[in-house]
Design a protein around this motif. Sequence first.
Motif, short mmCIF file in Angstrom:
data_model
loop_
_atom_site.label_atom_id
_atom_site.label_comp_id
_atom_site.label_asym_id
_atom_site.label_seq_id
_atom_site.Cartn_x
_atom_site.Cartn_y
_atom_site.Cartn_z
N ASP A 92 138.40 112.32 -7.21
CA ASP A 92 139.56 113.26 -7.26
C ASP A 92 140.51 112.57 -8.44
O ASP A 92 140.43 111.47 -8.73
N ASP A 94 143.65 112.27 -7.90
CA ASP A 94 145.02 111.93 -7.26
C ASP A 94 145.11 110.43 -7.07
O ASP A 94 146.04 110.00 -6.47
N GLN A 96 143.49 108.92 -4.77
CA GLN A 96 143.18 108.56 -3.56
C GLN A 96 141.87 107.56 -3.61
O GLN A 96 141.82 106.96 -2.45
N ARG A 199 148.08 109.28 -2.01
CA ARG A 199 148.40 110.41 -3.23
C ARG A 199 149.28 109.68 -4.07
O ARG A 199 150.29 109.40 -3.91
MG MG Z 1 143.75 114.03 -2.58
#
Ligand code: MG
Length: 315
Positions: A92, A94, A96, A199
């Motif tokens: 991802d 973000d 994370q 995030r």
């Molecule tokens: Mg995420």
Amino acid sequence: MKLSLVVPCYNEQGNVPLFYEAVKNDFDGVDFDYEIVFVNDGSSDGTSAELKNLLSGEIPVKIVNFSRNFGKEAAMYAGLEQAAGDYVTIIDADLQQRPSIALEMARILDEEPEYDCVAAYQESRKEGGFMTFMKKSFYRAANAFTEIELMPDASDFRTFRRNMVESILSLKENFRFSKGLFTWVGYNTKYLPYVVEERATGESKWSFKKLLAYGLEGVISFTTFPLRFPVYLGAAGILSSLVYLIVSLALRFGSHHALTAMNAVITLILFFGGALLMSVGVLGEYLARVYVQTKGRPIYIAKEILTNEEEGKNG
Ligand code: MG
Ligand code: UDP
């Protein structure tokens, strides 16, 4: 060896530069090639411009700009298509999922040839009790009803060997539930526990409604049971009509109760209701076959083919 990072991005303008920097830091001094494949899934914010900025950086970057939002599943597919690496990681944007974990995954594939995929899973969920409960129930239901076994808490954060990427790409179905497809293609997956970070910026794109639809997609993609279910209900209807008729007749002859029109009506309703449902189920059986066939999944996936024949020599 070359590693590709496939990064689906939907409205991640704040995270794109942070992600790039994180990769630069974490991958500093590695002794293999790597590239980042960003798939901009029709973002309406400044993601596209942020991505373009990265083209002048030193890391090889590829950007796929979608014409509109097609969803993370489509973005992952496009990214896998464009990735050139021997190993491909889906991660991802973000942060994370720490890029350093992708390195750990690649190291595992290097050192443990029996594995074709390393998948990260959350040891403990950070979400609220309700979401955790819903997700747990989903996996239990999905595993009970479908032909595949899903590992609860495993994410799309995975690193594949090239052969597995090719197998995933050979599944061209439009309604994609990747977690299921990753399992369906087989191969050996090692599950690696990881901790999900907060995030970096922005908000999750998943609403409860979206998750519910996604979950339903997951089950429907891997089972045709709902289509065939009316057969069982119909059979139960016909059976109960027969039982009802026998009981009515037994009462008639055993204790001289008169057979009423009601007895006949109930018998007929049960019988024809059951017969109709069974016919729907029979249609479902055929439809299920059409459904499975139209997905055009390969009949088998061979991991390797071994031979002691010399090349070019026949017989
Ligand atoms: Mg995420
Ligand atoms: N994403 C995407 N298309 C979408 C929704 C999400 O490409 O329609 C991307 C998003 O940019 C992120 C990843 O998929 O990189 C995971 O999304 P998100 O962080 O919202 O999901 P969560 O981490 O909450 O499960």
